[in-house]
Design a protein around this motif. Structure first.
Motif: not given
Length: 117
Positions: A66-71, A76-79, A106-110
């Motif tokens: 799920a983190n890979i899909i989110w990233l 990436t854009g949010m971070g 930025a940490q939690i956005s990634l």
């Protein structure tokens, strides 16, 4: 001091950003597949509303798929946007505490899955 920081943050950054996260979370929760991602938007939205005085712990091993899909979709854009905003805030002495909060966001956005605060 954290209350004053949160009040200033809400007035200039937090209210608008939090509203956007909650709105995106609502749109993601319309589909069954998007519900976990919508819940993460709600989680980030609550942190964006008042980040001063909160610590983030990120468990990288929790929910790696799920983190890979989110990233690769939105993370990436949010971070990067939080990193740029943090760098701009750190240009002045008064903005350094707000820049630190942007770097925290930025940490939690990634990687939001498995993050606690």
């Amino acid at each position: 001091m954290r209350h004053l920081g949160n009040i200033i943050w809400i007035l200039f950054f937090g209210l608008w950003s939090s509203f956007c996260y909650f709105l995106v979370g609502l749109f993601l929760c319309i589909t069954i597949i998007g519900i976990p991602f919508g819940k993460q938007c709600f989680k980030i939205g609550t942190l964006v509303l008042a980040p001063f005085g909160r610590d983030i712990r990120i468990d990288f091993a929790s929910h790696p798929f799920a983190n890979i899909i989110w990233l690769f979709t939105v993370g990436t854009g949010m971070g990067v946007s939080y990193l740029v905003a943090g760098a701009i805030c750190c240009l002045t002495i008064i903005g350094i505490p707000f820049g630190k909060q942007c770097f925290k966001l930025a940490q939690i956005s990634l990687i939001p899955f498995g993050a606690t605060f």
